[in-house]
Design an enzyme around this catalytic site. Structure first.
Site, PDB file in Angstrom:
ATOM      1  N   ASN A   1       0.862  -1.185   0.000  1.00 14.53           N
ATOM      2  CA  ASN A   1       0.000   0.000   0.000  1.00 14.53           C
ATOM      3  C   ASN A   1       0.902   1.241   0.000  1.00 14.53           C
ATOM      4  O   ASN A   1       1.445   1.609   1.037  1.00 14.53           O
ATOM      5  CB  ASN A   1      -0.894  -0.049   1.247  1.00 14.53           C
TER       6      ASN A   1
ATOM      7  N   GLY B   1       2.075   1.966  11.089  1.00 14.44           N
ATOM      8  CA  GLY B   1       3.109   2.999  11.047  1.00 14.44           C
ATOM      9  C   GLY B   1       3.788   3.267  12.381  1.00 14.44           C
ATOM     10  O   GLY B   1       4.484   4.273  12.528  1.00 14.44           O
TER      11      GLY B   1
ATOM     12  N   GLU C   1      -5.815  -5.183  10.400  1.00 17.82           N
ATOM     13  CA  GLU C   1      -4.838  -4.121  10.639  1.00 17.82           C
ATOM     14  C   GLU C   1      -5.181  -3.386  11.941  1.00 17.82           C
ATOM     15  O   GLU C   1      -6.002  -2.448  11.919  1.00 17.82           O
ATOM     16  CB  GLU C   1      -4.862  -3.111   9.491  1.00 17.82           C
TER      17      GLU C   1
ATOM     18  N   HIS D   1      -9.789   1.191   4.703  1.00 16.04           N
ATOM     19  CA  HIS D   1      -8.512   1.352   5.427  1.00 16.04           C
ATOM     20  C   HIS D   1      -8.758   2.329   6.574  1.00 16.04           C
ATOM     21  O   HIS D   1      -9.534   3.290   6.440  1.00 16.04           O
ATOM     22  CB  HIS D   1      -7.433   1.882   4.469  1.00 16.04           C
TER      23      HIS D   1
ATOM     24  N   LYS E   1       0.117   4.278  -0.324  1.00 14.33           N
ATOM     25  CA  LYS E   1      -0.539   5.474   0.245  1.00 14.33           C
ATOM     26  C   LYS E   1      -0.220   6.699  -0.638  1.00 14.33           C
ATOM     27  O   LYS E   1      -0.162   6.561  -1.852  1.00 14.33           O
ATOM     28  CB  LYS E   1      -0.119   5.669   1.710  1.00 14.33           C
TER      29      LYS E   1
ATOM     30  N   SER F   1       2.843  -2.342  10.483  1.00 17.39           N
ATOM     31  CA  SER F   1       4.276  -2.424  10.828  1.00 17.39           C
ATOM     32  C   SER F   1       4.948  -3.741  10.432  1.00 17.39           C
ATOM     33  O   SER F   1       5.868  -4.199  11.115  1.00 17.39           O
ATOM     34  CB  SER F   1       4.490  -2.145  12.322  1.00 17.39           C
TER      35      SER F   1
ATOM     36  N   GLU G   1      -7.175   4.766   7.627  1.00 16.11           N
ATOM     37  CA  GLU G   1      -6.964   6.190   7.287  1.00 16.11           C
ATOM     38  C   GLU G   1      -8.166   6.748   6.520  1.00 16.11           C
ATOM     39  O   GLU G   1      -8.524   7.913   6.669  1.00 16.11           O
ATOM     40  CB  GLU G   1      -5.658   6.328   6.471  1.00 16.11           C
TER      41      GLU G   1
ATOM     42  N   GLY H   1       2.632  -1.114   4.382  1.00 21.08           N
ATOM     43  CA  GLY H   1       2.717   0.304   4.052  1.00 21.08           C
ATOM     44  C   GLY H   1       4.168   0.726   3.911  1.00 21.08           C
ATOM     45  O   GLY H   1       4.795   0.545   2.866  1.00 21.08           O
TER      46      GLY H   1
HETATM   47  P1  PGA Z   1       2.492   0.182   7.780  1.00 23.39           P
HETATM   48  O1  PGA Z   1       1.047   0.432   7.099  1.00 23.39           O
HETATM   49  O2  PGA Z   1       3.029  -1.106   7.185  1.00 23.39           O
HETATM   50  O3  PGA Z   1       3.301   1.378   7.421  1.00 23.39           O
HETATM   51  O4  PGA Z   1       2.252   0.040   9.237  1.00 23.39           O
HETATM   52  C1  PGA Z   1       0.176  -0.627   6.849  1.00 23.39           C
HETATM   53  C2  PGA Z   1      -1.102  -0.099   6.257  1.00 23.39           C
HETATM   54  O5  PGA Z   1      -1.517   1.011   6.604  1.00 23.39           O
HETATM   55  O6  PGA Z   1      -1.729  -0.776   5.432  1.00 23.39           O
END
Ligand code: PGA
Length: 242
Positions: free
Chosen positions: A6, A166, A160, A91, A8, A200, A93, A221
């Site tokens: 992803n 993150g 998730e 997601h 983003k 993460s 976000e 991500g």
């Molecule tokens: P991250 O994000 O691997 O940076 O934690 C995962 C995601 O938001 O899908």
């Protein structure tokens, strides 16, 4: 297994070319699929440049209606026309910054399936829910409210935990297993169900995550932006199934 990157709101056209050059020597093992999710204006170029290398491309979000006066939204019709195989829905976000609700996720998933796109439905608890030890109940109701009842195949669920995205923190491995089991039980009627983990994931922790029987891949991500790391995660998934 599915290894999904992803991107983003990161990376550019030139990065698609960089990825193409890096993967041109890679032997892709068909049992582990790689998919990337760039920003909308890059989807078409990504499909054009990467399809020869067996990398799938998907969208990060979509509208929950097919067309109309919705400035700035993107229809699943377009996502399907250009050849995306997947679309991420709900997601955290999008839920936070664009107010996407469980009902929105359900409507969008229905539309995606009607256009032969596989939805990757994201679920996951906040730190507050985790601290109250209400994760299992929370995930069950998210699944019931997000996944259309009539679906019998072709859906991916990404577990998730919001607090893991993150942050560099991940749940205990047993916790990942147990939440994935709950999701699989709730959706036992769905053929080819994949439950992938996100939050993460990196090249250090991925092999332990992939060792868990209930984990069918990862939504990545930050680590998907560094192609070497992303491919190391892919190779770790391949090792797991050999
Ligand atoms: P991250 O994000 O691997 O940076 O934690 C995962 C995601 O938001 O899908």
């Amino acid at each position: 297994m599915l290894i999904a990157g992803n991107w983003k709101m990161n990376l550019k056209y030139e990065d698609i070319i960089k990825l193409k050059n890096i993967i041109s020597d890679l032997e892709v093992d068909r049992r582990v699929e790689i998919a990337i999710f760039p920003q909308f204006p890059l989807l078409y170029s990504a499909i054009e440049k990467l399809s020869d290398y067996k990398i799938e491309v998907g969208a990060q979000a979509c509208s929950s209606v097919l067309k109309g006066a919705f400035t700035g939204d993107v229809s699943v019709e377009i996502i399907s026309d250009i050849g995306c195989k997947y679309c991420i829905v709900g997601h955290s976000e999008r839920r936070e910054y664009h107010h996407e609700t469980n009902q929105f996720v359900k409507n969008a998933s229905n539309l995606l399936l009607s256009k032969n796109i596989i939805p990757i439905v994201c679920v996951g608890e906040s730190l507050e829910v985790k601290n109250k030890r209400e994760t299992n109940q929370f995930i069950k109701s998210q699944i019931r409210e997000c996944i259309p009842e009539n679906i019998t195949s072709n859906i991916v669920v990404a577990y998730e935990p919001i607090w893991a995205i993150g942050t560099g923190k991940i749940p205990e491995y047993e916790e990942i297993s147990s939440v994935h089991k709950i999701i699989m039980n709730e959706l036992s009627h769905i053929k080819n169900l994949k439950v992938i983990y996100g939050g993460s994931v990196n090249k250090e922790n991925c092999s332990k995550i992939f060792e868990l029987n209930e984990v069918h891949g990862a939504l990545i991500g930050g680590a998907s932006l560094k192609f070497k790391d992303f491919l190391a995660i892919y190779e770790s998934a391949v090792k797991q199934i050999i």
